[in-house]
Design a protein around this motif. Structure first.
Motif, short mmCIF file in Angstrom:
data_model
loop_
_atom_site.label_atom_id
_atom_site.label_comp_id
_atom_site.label_asym_id
_atom_site.label_seq_id
_atom_site.Cartn_x
_atom_site.Cartn_y
_atom_site.Cartn_z
N ALA A 3 7.04 2.23 2.80
CA ALA A 3 5.92 1.69 2.02
C ALA A 3 6.33 1.43 0.58
N GLU A 4 7.15 2.29 0.02
CA GLU A 4 7.61 2.10 -1.35
C GLU A 4 8.54 0.90 -1.46
N ALA A 5 9.39 0.71 -0.46
CA ALA A 5 10.31 -0.43 -0.47
C ALA A 5 9.57 -1.76 -0.39
N VAL A 6 8.42 -1.78 0.26
CA VAL A 6 7.60 -2.99 0.32
C VAL A 6 6.81 -3.19 -0.97
N PHE A 7 6.39 -2.08 -1.57
CA PHE A 7 5.57 -2.14 -2.77
C PHE A 7 6.31 -2.73 -3.96
N VAL A 8 7.57 -2.37 -4.15
CA VAL A 8 8.30 -2.75 -5.36
C VAL A 8 8.42 -4.27 -5.52
N PRO A 9 8.87 -5.04 -4.50
CA PRO A 9 8.90 -6.49 -4.67
C PRO A 9 7.51 -7.11 -4.88
N ALA A 10 6.50 -6.53 -4.23
CA ALA A 10 5.14 -7.02 -4.43
C ALA A 10 4.69 -6.80 -5.87
N PHE A 11 5.07 -5.67 -6.44
CA PHE A 11 4.73 -5.39 -7.84
C PHE A 11 5.36 -6.42 -8.76
N ALA A 12 6.64 -6.73 -8.54
CA ALA A 12 7.32 -7.73 -9.37
C ALA A 12 6.64 -9.09 -9.25
N ASN A 27 8.46 -6.87 -18.71
CA ASN A 27 9.62 -6.19 -18.11
C ASN A 27 10.09 -5.04 -18.99
N SER A 28 9.98 -5.19 -20.31
CA SER A 28 10.35 -4.10 -21.21
C SER A 28 9.44 -2.89 -21.01
N ALA A 29 8.14 -3.15 -20.87
CA ALA A 29 7.21 -2.05 -20.62
C ALA A 29 7.52 -1.35 -19.31
N ASP A 30 7.87 -2.14 -18.30
CA ASP A 30 8.23 -1.57 -17.00
C ASP A 30 9.46 -0.68 -17.11
N GLN A 31 10.48 -1.15 -17.81
CA GLN A 31 11.71 -0.38 -17.94
C GLN A 31 11.53 0.86 -18.81
N ALA A 32 10.53 0.84 -19.69
CA ALA A 32 10.28 2.01 -20.52
C ALA A 32 9.51 3.08 -19.76
N ILE A 33 8.55 2.65 -18.94
CA ILE A 33 7.70 3.62 -18.26
C ILE A 33 8.41 4.30 -17.09
N ARG A 34 9.35 3.63 -16.47
CA ARG A 34 10.03 4.23 -15.31
C ARG A 34 10.74 5.53 -15.68
N PRO A 35 11.70 5.52 -16.63
CA PRO A 35 12.36 6.79 -16.95
C PRO A 35 11.43 7.82 -17.57
N LEU A 36 10.42 7.36 -18.33
CA LEU A 36 9.51 8.31 -18.97
C LEU A 36 8.73 9.11 -17.94
N MET A 37 8.13 8.42 -16.98
CA MET A 37 7.29 9.09 -15.99
C MET A 37 8.09 9.71 -14.86
N TRP A 38 9.10 8.97 -14.37
CA TRP A 38 9.81 9.40 -13.18
C TRP A 38 10.89 10.43 -13.47
N ARG A 39 11.50 10.35 -14.66
CA ARG A 39 12.62 11.24 -14.97
C ARG A 39 12.30 12.32 -15.98
N LEU A 40 11.18 12.19 -16.69
CA LEU A 40 10.89 13.17 -17.73
C LEU A 40 9.55 13.87 -17.51
N VAL A 41 8.45 13.15 -17.67
CA VAL A 41 7.13 13.79 -17.61
C VAL A 41 6.84 14.32 -16.21
N GLY A 42 7.07 13.49 -15.19
CA GLY A 42 6.80 13.92 -13.82
C GLY A 42 7.59 15.14 -13.38
N PRO A 43 8.93 15.14 -13.57
CA PRO A 43 9.70 16.32 -13.17
C PRO A 43 9.30 17.60 -13.91
#
Length: 204
Positions: A131-140, A156-172
């Motif tokens: 489901a995630e693999a299908v979601f990502v191209p649809a999001f783009a 695209n800049s906002a997207d690249q900023a939010i990914r590491p912030l949420m997925w690698r820092l705040v979420g963990p």
């Protein structure tokens, strides 16, 4: 605050080129749902190894999770383009969020009831990964349809900023605290909740 004042405040806040896509209402909803779901995935990024090792204290079981998720994602990613063309990006994203929310909720409830088995976890994570693999191209695709070409760089800049912030820092960080004080099953349930919230934002 009146609608005019809110519009003026938003215009001042998004005056920078990188933030101008946020003047678009639908993009704000899309971005908010995506950020929340990334936060949930960041929590699961920490909790999943703990869950697997608590069920089967072997590195083989942990490695099998990664293999199954990768194998499930590959055909789904290849089919994503055809699904988006046939059903539209928004419907594909809604289906992806709903599928992930239900899958994680079922896994979390089974875990809390001490009924979760290894094969159930593997099947659930395979479905989640597809489901995630299908979601990502649809999001783009959705971003490109919502944002004018001159603002795509900012989007695209906002997207690249939010990914590491949420997925690698705040979420963990949040996931580690939840695992330490409660259990990994709670993290799965909360991650399911983030996808439910993302689903609601997409409905808007």
């Amino acid at each position: 605050m009146t609608r005019e004042r809110r519009a003026a405040l938003l215009s001042r806040m998004t005056d920078r080129p990188q933030l101008r896509p946020f003047r678009i209402r639908d993009f704000r909803y899309l971005w908010a749902g995506f950020a929340i779901s990334l936060f949930g995935d960041g929590m699961m990024f920490v909790a999943l190894p703990w869950l697997v090792l608590s069920m089967s204290n072997t590195t083989t079981a942990l490695a099998s999770i990664g293999v199954v998720m990768a194998l499930a994602a590959l055909p789904a990613a290849l089919a994503a383009g055809a699904l988006v063309n046939r059903f539209g990006a928004r419907r594909v994203m809604l289906a992806g969020d709903l599928c992930r929310a239900v899958t994680l909720a079922v896994l979390g409830l089974l875990g809390m009831a001490d009924l979760l088995t290894g094969w159930q976890l593997l099947c659930g994570l395979a479905l989640f990964s597809a489901a995630e693999a299908v979601f990502v191209p649809a999001f783009a695709t959705m971003v490109q349809s919502l944002v004018p070409p001159e603002h795509l760089v900012g989007a695209n800049s906002a997207d690249q900023a939010i990914r590491p912030l949420m997925w690698r820092l705040v979420g963990p960080v949040a996931g580690g605290a939840l695992v330490a004080n409660y259990s990994a099953d709670w993290v799965l349930l909360l991650d399911a909740g983030t996808f439910a919230v993302s689903f609601l934002f997409l409905l808007r």
